[in-house]
Design a protein around this motif. Sequence first.
Motif, PDB file in Angstrom:
ATOM      1  N   TYR A 123       0.981  -1.312   0.065  1.00  0.00           N
ATOM      2  CA  TYR A 123       0.000   0.085  -0.070  1.00  0.00           C
ATOM      3  C   TYR A 123       0.940   1.314  -0.008  1.00  0.00           C
ATOM      4  O   TYR A 123       0.655   2.194  -0.795  1.00  0.00           O
ATOM      5  CB  TYR A 123      -0.790  -0.191   1.232  1.00  0.00           C
ATOM      6  CG  TYR A 123      -1.411   1.533   1.508  1.00  0.00           C
ATOM      7  CD1 TYR A 123      -2.586   2.079   0.811  1.00  0.00           C
ATOM      8  CD2 TYR A 123      -1.041   1.953   2.696  1.00  0.00           C
ATOM      9  CE1 TYR A 123      -2.898   3.183   1.047  1.00  0.00           C
ATOM     10  CE2 TYR A 123      -1.085   3.326   3.046  1.00  0.00           C
ATOM     11  CZ  TYR A 123      -2.330   3.973   2.404  1.00  0.00           C
ATOM     12  OH  TYR A 123      -2.781   5.308   2.500  1.00  0.00           O
ATOM     13  N   VAL A 124       1.848   1.155   0.864  1.00  0.00           N
ATOM     14  CA  VAL A 124       2.634   2.405   1.030  1.00  0.00           C
ATOM     15  C   VAL A 124       3.547   2.616  -0.517  1.00  0.00           C
ATOM     16  O   VAL A 124       3.568   3.623  -0.927  1.00  0.00           O
ATOM     17  CB  VAL A 124       3.585   2.260   2.065  1.00  0.00           C
ATOM     18  CG1 VAL A 124       4.496   3.313   2.008  1.00  0.00           C
ATOM     19  CG2 VAL A 124       3.110   2.099   3.353  1.00  0.00           C
ATOM     20  N   ALA A 125       4.033   1.541  -0.915  1.00  0.00           N
ATOM     21  CA  ALA A 125       4.521   1.646  -2.337  1.00  0.00           C
ATOM     22  C   ALA A 125       4.132   2.096  -3.192  1.00  0.00           C
ATOM     23  O   ALA A 125       4.503   2.770  -4.341  1.00  0.00           O
ATOM     24  CB  ALA A 125       5.224   0.108  -2.488  1.00  0.00           C
ATOM     25  N   ILE A 126       2.678   1.757  -3.594  1.00  0.00           N
ATOM     26  CA  ILE A 126       1.706   2.321  -4.609  1.00  0.00           C
ATOM     27  C   ILE A 126       1.334   3.389  -3.990  1.00  0.00           C
ATOM     28  O   ILE A 126       1.047   4.205  -5.119  1.00  0.00           O
ATOM     29  CB  ILE A 126       0.713   1.045  -4.734  1.00  0.00           C
ATOM     30  CG1 ILE A 126       1.823  -0.130  -5.326  1.00  0.00           C
ATOM     31  CG2 ILE A 126      -0.118   1.637  -5.718  1.00  0.00           C
ATOM     32  CD1 ILE A 126       0.624  -1.319  -5.510  1.00  0.00           C
ATOM     33  N   CYS A 127       0.644   3.604  -3.105  1.00  0.00           N
ATOM     34  CA  CYS A 127       0.014   4.828  -2.945  1.00  0.00           C
ATOM     35  C   CYS A 127       0.635   5.914  -2.231  1.00  0.00           C
ATOM     36  O   CYS A 127       0.145   7.237  -2.428  1.00  0.00           O
ATOM     37  CB  CYS A 127      -1.308   4.427  -1.697  1.00  0.00           C
ATOM     38  SG  CYS A 127      -2.387   3.537  -2.412  1.00  0.00           S
ATOM     39  N   GLN A 128       1.845   5.867  -1.536  1.00  0.00           N
ATOM     40  CA  GLN A 128       2.611   6.798  -0.936  1.00  0.00           C
ATOM     41  C   GLN A 128       3.973   6.478  -1.744  1.00  0.00           C
ATOM     42  O   GLN A 128       5.146   6.366  -0.803  1.00  0.00           O
ATOM     43  CB  GLN A 128       2.656   6.967   0.463  1.00  0.00           C
ATOM     44  CG  GLN A 128       1.270   6.874   1.023  1.00  0.00           C
ATOM     45  CD  GLN A 128       0.542   8.092   0.988  1.00  0.00           C
ATOM     46  OE1 GLN A 128       1.223   9.125   0.657  1.00  0.00           O
ATOM     47  NE2 GLN A 128      -0.693   8.528   0.949  1.00  0.00           N
ATOM     48  N   PRO A 129       4.184   6.483  -2.974  1.00  0.00           N
ATOM     49  CA  PRO A 129       5.634   6.034  -3.432  1.00  0.00           C
ATOM     50  C   PRO A 129       6.720   7.086  -3.115  1.00  0.00           C
ATOM     51  O   PRO A 129       7.994   6.806  -2.715  1.00  0.00           O
ATOM     52  CB  PRO A 129       5.458   6.065  -4.986  1.00  0.00           C
ATOM     53  CG  PRO A 129       4.155   6.921  -5.229  1.00  0.00           C
ATOM     54  CD  PRO A 129       3.327   6.750  -4.177  1.00  0.00           C
ATOM     55  N   LEU A 130       6.458   8.578  -3.180  1.00  0.00           N
ATOM     56  CA  LEU A 130       7.441   9.351  -2.583  1.00  0.00           C
ATOM     57  C   LEU A 130       7.841   9.532  -1.348  1.00  0.00           C
ATOM     58  O   LEU A 130       8.847  10.032  -1.032  1.00  0.00           O
ATOM     59  CB  LEU A 130       6.858  10.933  -2.989  1.00  0.00           C
ATOM     60  CG  LEU A 130       6.466  11.097  -4.599  1.00  0.00           C
ATOM     61  CD1 LEU A 130       5.867  12.466  -4.635  1.00  0.00           C
ATOM     62  CD2 LEU A 130       7.812  10.710  -5.522  1.00  0.00           C
ATOM     63  N   HIS A 131       6.974   8.941  -0.308  1.00  0.00           N
ATOM     64  CA  HIS A 131       7.188   8.705   0.953  1.00  0.00           C
ATOM     65  C   HIS A 131       7.607   7.359   1.595  1.00  0.00           C
ATOM     66  O   HIS A 131       7.634   7.131   2.870  1.00  0.00           O
ATOM     67  CB  HIS A 131       6.106   9.483   1.869  1.00  0.00           C
ATOM     68  CG  HIS A 131       5.536  10.739   1.549  1.00  0.00           C
ATOM     69  ND1 HIS A 131       6.172  11.920   1.827  1.00  0.00           N
ATOM     70  CD2 HIS A 131       4.643  11.191   0.759  1.00  0.00           C
ATOM     71  CE1 HIS A 131       5.644  13.185   1.330  1.00  0.00           C
ATOM     72  NE2 HIS A 131       4.655  12.489   0.823  1.00  0.00           N
ATOM     73  N   TYR A 132       7.809   6.527   0.460  1.00  0.00           N
ATOM     74  CA  TYR A 132       7.960   5.222   1.010  1.00  0.00           C
ATOM     75  C   TYR A 132       9.273   4.891   1.822  1.00  0.00           C
ATOM     76  O   TYR A 132       9.010   4.433   2.978  1.00  0.00           O
ATOM     77  CB  TYR A 132       8.068   4.359  -0.270  1.00  0.00           C
ATOM     78  CG  TYR A 132       8.542   2.737  -0.026  1.00  0.00           C
ATOM     79  CD1 TYR A 132       7.331   2.045   0.246  1.00  0.00           C
ATOM     80  CD2 TYR A 132       9.624   2.289  -0.136  1.00  0.00           C
ATOM     81  CE1 TYR A 132       7.291   0.540   0.608  1.00  0.00           C
ATOM     82  CE2 TYR A 132       9.796   0.822   0.345  1.00  0.00           C
ATOM     83  CZ  TYR A 132       8.923   0.114   0.396  1.00  0.00           C
ATOM     84  OH  TYR A 132       8.889  -1.133   0.676  1.00  0.00           O
ATOM     85  N   THR A 133      10.504   5.393   1.316  1.00  0.00           N
ATOM     86  CA  THR A 133      11.635   5.254   2.373  1.00  0.00           C
ATOM     87  C   THR A 133      11.469   5.843   3.570  1.00  0.00           C
ATOM     88  O   THR A 133      12.110   5.497   4.758  1.00  0.00           O
ATOM     89  CB  THR A 133      12.911   5.825   1.618  1.00  0.00           C
ATOM     90  OG1 THR A 133      12.622   7.062   1.412  1.00  0.00           O
ATOM     91  CG2 THR A 133      12.993   4.966   0.364  1.00  0.00           C
ATOM     92  N   MET A 134      10.807   6.885   3.672  1.00  0.00           N
ATOM     93  CA  MET A 134      10.534   7.601   5.117  1.00  0.00           C
ATOM     94  C   MET A 134       9.551   6.978   5.989  1.00  0.00           C
ATOM     95  O   MET A 134      10.013   6.801   7.270  1.00  0.00           O
ATOM     96  CB  MET A 134       9.929   9.204   4.948  1.00  0.00           C
ATOM     97  CG  MET A 134       9.935  10.039   6.068  1.00  0.00           C
ATOM     98  SD  MET A 134       9.545  11.687   5.575  1.00  0.00           S
ATOM     99  CE  MET A 134       7.735  11.253   4.971  1.00  0.00           C
ATOM    100  N   ILE A 135       8.757   6.228   5.224  1.00  0.00           N
ATOM    101  CA  ILE A 135       7.704   5.544   6.183  1.00  0.00           C
ATOM    102  C   ILE A 135       8.184   4.297   6.541  1.00  0.00           C
ATOM    103  O   ILE A 135       7.995   3.898   7.716  1.00  0.00           O
ATOM    104  CB  ILE A 135       6.448   5.433   5.272  1.00  0.00           C
ATOM    105  CG1 ILE A 135       5.641   6.805   5.221  1.00  0.00           C
ATOM    106  CG2 ILE A 135       5.193   4.590   6.297  1.00  0.00           C
ATOM    107  CD1 ILE A 135       4.379   6.898   4.225  1.00  0.00           C
ATOM    108  N   MET A 136       8.744   3.214   5.498  1.00  0.00           N
ATOM    109  CA  MET A 136       9.109   2.228   5.658  1.00  0.00           C
ATOM    110  C   MET A 136      10.569   2.083   6.257  1.00  0.00           C
ATOM    111  O   MET A 136      11.368   1.452   5.475  1.00  0.00           O
ATOM    112  CB  MET A 136       8.801   1.232   4.570  1.00  0.00           C
ATOM    113  CG  MET A 136       7.423   1.126   4.192  1.00  0.00           C
ATOM    114  SD  MET A 136       6.279   0.448   5.317  1.00  0.00           S
ATOM    115  CE  MET A 136       6.887  -1.125   5.650  1.00  0.00           C
TER     116      MET A 136
END
Length: 307
Positions: A123-136
Amino acid sequence: MGGVNHTTVTEFFLLGLSAHAEQEVVLCGLFLGLYLVTLSGNLLIILAISCDPRLHTPMYFFLANLSSVDVCFSSVTVPKMLVNHVVGSKSISYTQCMTQIYFLITFGNMDGFLLSVMAYDRYVAICQPLHYTMIMRPKLCVLLVAVSWVITNLHALLHTLLMVRLNFCFTNTVNHFFCDPYPVLKLSCSDTFINDLMVFTVGGLVFLTPFTCIVVSYVCIFSKVLKFPSAQGIRKALSTCGSHLTVVSLFYGAILGVYMHPSSSYSVQDTVASVIFTVVTPLVNPFIYSLRNRDMKAALRKLLLRS
């Protein structure tokens, strides 16, 4: 029993998968082959992810944990069945049976929690790609896995302790090839109301929580994907979820076929579903993820060539 709260049964007898000796030999040979393939496939995935720096990402971190759990999950039931067949015995001690129940519940639920964490990762990779590294972040990934382990172990401990308090008076024949909680529960001569209540409340909550997370994650993913302007973008997004959706469907389909009904209605069909749940699912997981993933195939090829 004279009102004394103690267990008179010191061992259980597992009927296995067939009453015919010839069929039992064939089935044990088949299960041995499936078990060896399960160990080999999952260990290869763990080694490939560990040795390839390109796979040191959250998605493959969760996949390595899933493979580790699958190895443990299949090792809870199959080796004991094979040992009993070799020594010509169908018995399992009371302590071994309760231990088997504990780890069966732990690793079974851990599979579900890891699948829900992997769905959140997608979900994070597809819906929040720009923030992926910061979230995960690595700390969050480790925390998600650690919390899952704590919840599943506490859940298994609850059901095992409730099982231990029961009396098993005379009948000690389990109509299965391992100590499945439902068939064992049916053998008790005590009141199992609390056990059944905990199964349908706490057990239902532990089952529904990761399942709900998976459903919500994919509802958000599909909502986002449908807004993509190009068909190529849609295919690329869905390709990253195909393997995970296949594993989720197989895992939860088997669970629904076995455990989502009263224990009194346990049947031969449930035994087949249990085989899918405990043997087939850990076997196919590495193949599903490796055959549909270009990076994983490259890492496995590199690992095999190096060895």
